[in-house]
Write a protein that holds these residues in place. Structure first.
Motif, PDB file in Angstrom:
ATOM      1  N   ILE A   1     -34.626  -3.812   2.185  1.00 40.91           N
ATOM      2  CA  ILE A   1     -35.829  -2.781   1.941  1.00 40.91           C
ATOM      3  C   ILE A   1     -36.897  -3.643   1.241  1.00 40.91           C
ATOM      4  CG2 ILE A   1     -36.775  -0.541   0.990  1.00 40.91           C
ATOM      5  CD1 ILE A   1     -33.703   0.245   0.771  1.00 40.91           C
ATOM      6  N   CYS A   2     -38.084  -3.611   1.976  1.00 43.30           N
ATOM      7  CA  CYS A   2     -39.229  -4.610   1.408  1.00 43.30           C
ATOM      8  C   CYS A   2     -40.391  -3.785   1.229  1.00 43.30           C
ATOM      9  CB  CYS A   2     -39.210  -5.661   2.205  1.00 43.30           C
ATOM     10  SG  CYS A   2     -40.165  -5.256   3.894  1.00 43.30           S
ATOM     11  N   ASP A   3     -41.232  -4.493   0.520  1.00 38.74           N
ATOM     12  CA  ASP A   3     -42.481  -3.928   0.255  1.00 38.74           C
ATOM     13  C   ASP A   3     -43.564  -4.283   1.401  1.00 38.74           C
ATOM     14  OD1 ASP A   3     -43.480  -6.705  -0.094  1.00 38.74           O
ATOM     15  OD2 ASP A   3     -43.451  -6.477  -2.348  1.00 38.74           O
ATOM     16  N   ALA A   4     -44.852  -3.724   1.442  1.00 37.40           N
ATOM     17  CA  ALA A   4     -45.805  -3.848   2.398  1.00 37.40           C
ATOM     18  C   ALA A   4     -45.989  -5.246   2.851  1.00 37.40           C
ATOM     19  CB  ALA A   4     -46.960  -2.990   2.132  1.00 37.40           C
TER      20      ALA A   4
ATOM     21  N   ILE B   1     -41.861 -10.667   6.673  1.00 37.34           N
ATOM     22  CA  ILE B   1     -40.759 -10.573   7.655  1.00 37.34           C
ATOM     23  C   ILE B   1     -40.700 -11.474   8.751  1.00 37.34           C
ATOM     24  CG2 ILE B   1     -39.595  -8.848   9.202  1.00 37.34           C
ATOM     25  CD1 ILE B   1     -40.935  -6.604   7.519  1.00 37.34           C
ATOM     26  N   PRO B   2     -39.448 -12.151   8.995  1.00 32.64           N
ATOM     27  CA  PRO B   2     -39.480 -13.181  10.179  1.00 32.64           C
ATOM     28  C   PRO B   2     -39.733 -12.696  11.487  1.00 32.64           C
ATOM     29  CG  PRO B   2     -37.632 -13.318   8.558  1.00 32.64           C
ATOM     30  CD  PRO B   2     -38.261 -12.121   8.082  1.00 32.64           C
TER      31      PRO B   2
ATOM     32  N   ILE C   1     -37.774  -2.297  11.016  1.00 31.78           N
ATOM     33  CA  ILE C   1     -38.150  -0.841  11.113  1.00 31.78           C
ATOM     34  C   ILE C   1     -39.348  -0.683  10.085  1.00 31.78           C
ATOM     35  CG2 ILE C   1     -37.230   1.372  10.485  1.00 31.78           C
ATOM     36  CD1 ILE C   1     -34.294  -0.038  11.024  1.00 31.78           C
ATOM     37  N   ASP C   2     -40.338  -0.315  10.675  1.00 30.80           N
ATOM     38  CA  ASP C   2     -41.790  -0.489   9.883  1.00 30.80           C
ATOM     39  C   ASP C   2     -42.003   1.027   9.564  1.00 30.80           C
ATOM     40  OD1 ASP C   2     -44.089  -0.730   8.493  1.00 30.80           O
ATOM     41  OD2 ASP C   2     -44.718  -2.308  10.072  1.00 30.80           O
TER      42      ASP C   2
ATOM     43  N   PHE D   1     -31.211  -5.981   9.561  1.00 27.83           N
ATOM     44  CA  PHE D   1     -32.610  -5.326   9.950  1.00 27.83           C
ATOM     45  C   PHE D   1     -33.097  -5.384   8.641  1.00 27.83           C
ATOM     46  CE2 PHE D   1     -29.553  -1.670   9.060  1.00 27.83           C
ATOM     47  CZ  PHE D   1     -30.220  -1.031   8.263  1.00 27.83           C
ATOM     48  N   ILE D   2     -34.726  -5.009   8.845  1.00 30.44           N
ATOM     49  CA  ILE D   2     -35.511  -5.056   7.403  1.00 30.44           C
ATOM     50  C   ILE D   2     -36.348  -3.799   7.529  1.00 30.44           C
ATOM     51  CG2 ILE D   2     -37.332  -5.915   6.244  1.00 30.44           C
ATOM     52  CD1 ILE D   2     -36.245  -8.937   7.241  1.00 30.44           C
TER      53      ILE D   2
END
Length: 141
Positions: A26-29, A33-34, A40-41, A110-111
């Motif tokens: 789970i990432c910030d804006a 991301i590779p 999953i945006d 996934f990210i």
């Protein structure tokens, strides 16, 4: 129509497909991301959805046994870091350099990109089996 839980079709499907030891982020804006990663945006605008709301929704459906966070998070975003430490009291909590975290992002299943703008609001989660020892202390929110 699904009545509760994660309603986003792509995210719901990915969560349902997790097996023991699968990793996801789970990432910030602003996280890089590779290109080859499954993205999953969810980001809509600054702060929406926030990291914590996204995490809460995901943890309502999956159990994790380990989390990995960039060690820089503790200094750059100390309040956010403390929230994570409070949430993951019973899980293995690993700190690694941000450069290593970015390299690990190439290997996850996934990210999930949120609209979060807190610096270093990124976390790699390792899925647990549904064994009782992982579930007994998993009431995180």
């Amino acid at each position: 129509m699904k009545k509760f839980g994660v309603l986003n079709k792509d995210l719901s499907g990915e969560l349902a497909g997790l097996g023991h030891m699968d990793e996801f982020i789970i990432c910030d804006a602003g996280f890089p991301i590779p290109k080859e990663a499954k993205r999953i945006d969810l980001a809509l605008t600054k702060g929406l959805p926030g990291f914590m709301d996204t995490l809460k929704a995901i943890l309502s459906e999956v159990v994790v046994e380990k989390v990995i966070v960039a060690e820089e998070t503790e200094k750059v975003s100390p309040e956010f870091f403390e929230q994570l430490r409070d949430i993951f009291k019973y899980q293995e909590f690993v700190l690694i350099p941000h450069s290593e975290f970015k390299n690990k992002s190439k290997e996850v299943k996934f990210i999930v990109r949120t609209g979060e703008f807190i610096p270093y609001a990124n976390m790699l989660l390792v899925a647990a089996s549904q064994a009782d020892e992982f579930k007994k202390n998993f009431d995180l929110f």
